[in-house]
Design a protein around this motif. Structure first.
Motif, short mmCIF file in Angstrom:
data_model
loop_
_atom_site.label_atom_id
_atom_site.label_comp_id
_atom_site.label_asym_id
_atom_site.label_seq_id
_atom_site.Cartn_x
_atom_site.Cartn_y
_atom_site.Cartn_z
N SER A 274 0.83 -1.22 0.00
CA SER A 274 0.00 0.00 0.00
C SER A 274 0.85 1.26 0.00
N ASP A 306 0.43 -3.81 5.79
CA ASP A 306 -0.47 -2.79 5.21
C ASP A 306 -0.12 -1.42 5.76
N SER A 309 -1.93 2.40 5.21
CA SER A 309 -2.99 2.31 4.20
C SER A 309 -4.14 3.26 4.50
#
Length: 494
Positions: A274, A306, A309
């Motif tokens: 991300s 992640d 994100s």
């Protein structure tokens, strides 16, 4: 008459070729410990870098780097025309009596027998950087805008009357109500539904990576790892005995084809699709699909961090790799350190069904459980809609601060650095226009009361131009230009 060598003799400096830690880090760590333990007292003059380099058989440039790093950390100071000294600002070290004497003597004692992990842990650093919250400190959310009053109400509701549910040991996977809230959040805001039973709560994102590496790989197994990449994470995997299989990073993210062809036997891949840290790029869809196919074909696993994100300023957050994984090869890791505050120390894993039991048991053996009170408070905070509202407010605030940073940075840093500010996250890069060594520039930045990290600290093997990692999220928009003018002054002076 021959010129006599100046400064103390440093017999405690020992270089070990068998240690994976770079030579400059061995010297730097030993000097730091000698200062902390009183072997080198405040005001002591060090030998010249040339003399130290000759004695240790290293290049002078290497020793200059060591001394500069210790100056930045505050252990050493340079005196014009006189040399390098142990900082006079350090507190007076106690005499070698009692416990202090034991600590000092330990520096010269043979090492005790350690496990393989214990030995490897000596070769890397667990330091997560400076803790001073100066302007432009990277990775720092706007903690002053956190809704403390709402958080306190949730805490009072959970703990009022000494509720038994909040006072005992918790579920090994994490409290069910928190796992339900996280599953709801992922489905609604990340378009990535999962069953709460697939979630295991961990004490932070770093613990999540540890759990995944321990469950899925043996010492000596290879892990694809982006270069540059987060220092503490690469050090973690090395300490666990994994072999770093370095993958280059370009505008499309990890070079999946190049890495998988060079390291066909890798067991794991660690990737930040991300928002790569520190370069800020996102992993393109063709490379996501290629990574998934590699994992399927090679019975390998992908650890998806992640990272940042939640804070994307141009459109909705990008879908995770897990959301397009048709073969259950992705272990998704998330945390609340940036979305809320770093000290909360709650992370989580979303697991393929076949791994749930193994991870649950291993987490119970290592962590027993994450503090139940904090889990229940977070669940209440999310369930009351406060988490989504906080994220919405912070996205607006950070977008405003990002715009102010870019607008002021283009003019104030013109000719000194090129601003590179990705469409997500809390940080930006300032690529130095001159062939400046970013560690030296950072020292100048610290001198003017600001903070940054040098990009070279994140680089493992692939050389890159000098750059500074700057955090804009914690800086008010109306203070951005004055601080950037001070930054420009520091870069120009370095």
């Amino acid at each position: 008459m021959a010129k006599q060598l100046e400064g103390p003799i440093l017999p405690f400096l020992r270089l070990d070729d068998a240690v994976a830690l770079p030579k400059f880090r061995q010297v730097q760590d030993q000097l730091r410990m000698a200062i902390l333990r009183g072997h080198l007292r405040a005001g002591t003059r060090l030998p010249a870098s040339r003399i130290l380099a000759e004695e240790l058989g290293l290049s002078r440039q290497t020793l200059v780097r060591v001394l500069e790093n210790l100056k930045v950390e505050g252990y050493l100071e340079a005196r014009q025309g006189a040399g390098t000294f142990v900082s006079a600002a350090l507190p007076h070290q106690p005499s070698k009596t009692g416990w202090s004497e034991k600590l000092n003597n330990a520096l010269d004692m043979p090492l005790p027998r350690l496990s393989r992990i214990g030995q490897l842990s000596r070769q890397v650093s667990a330091d997560i950087g400076q803790f001073e919250h100066k302007p432009f400190l990277p990775n720092r959310p706007a903690i002053d805008r956190f809704p403390f009053a709402l958080w306190r109400k949730c805490w009072n509701a959970v703990t009022r009357g000494g509720k038994v549910a909040a006072m005992g040991y918790g579920d090994l996977s994490g409290e069910l109500v928190l796992r339900q809230r996280i599953a709801e959040y992922l489905a609604l805001h990340r378009h990535d539904p999962c069953d709460p039973e697939q979630i295991v709560i961990t004490p932070g994102g770093h613990a999540a990576f540890t759990l995944a590496a321990m469950a899925l790989a043996d010492p000596g197994d290879g892990i694809l790892f982006e270069d540059p990449g987060p220092v503490t994470t690469s050090n973690l995997f090395r300490t666990l005995g994994l072999r770093l299989c370095l993958a280059g990073v370009d505008a499309d993210g990890m070079d999946v084809a190049g890495a998988t062809s060079r390291y066909p036997d890798a067991r794991l891949a660690f990737v930040m699709p991300s928002r790569h840290h520190p370069l800020g790029v996102t992993l393109s869809l063709p490379r996501r699909l290629a990574l998934l196919e590699w994992a399927r074909a090679n019975d390998a696993w992908i650890i998806e961090d992640d990272y940042d994100s939640e804070f994307r300023y141009d459109g909705a957050p990008l879908p995770s790799i897990r959301s397009i994984d048709g073969h259950d090869r992705v272990i998704y890791a998330g945390s609340f350190s940036k979305a809320l505050y770093p000290g909360i120390r709650i992370g989580y894993l979303v697991l393929p069904p076949q791994l749930i039991g193994v991870f649950r048991n291993l987490s119970g053996l290592i962590n027993r459980s994450v503090p139940v009170e904090t889990q229940l408070v977070l669940a209440d905070f999310i369930g009351g809609g406060h988490f989504a509202s906080h994220l919405r407010r912070m996205r607006g605030l950070y977008a405003e601060r990002r715009e102010a940073f870019m607008e002021a940075g283009r003019t104030t840093l013109a000719g000194l650095a090129r601003i590179d500010c990705s469409e997500s996250g809390l940080n930006a890069l300032a690529w130095l226009e001159k062939a400046s060594e970013d560690h030296a520039v950072r020292r100048s930045v610290l001198d003017v009361g600001l903070q940054c990290y040098p990009l070279s600290d994140y680089t493992i093997a692939t050389p890159r131009p000098g750059a500074l990692i700057l955090g804009y999220a914690g800086v008010p928009a109306d203070r951005m230009k004055p601080y950037l003018l001070r930054l420009a002054e520091a870069i120009a002076r370095a």
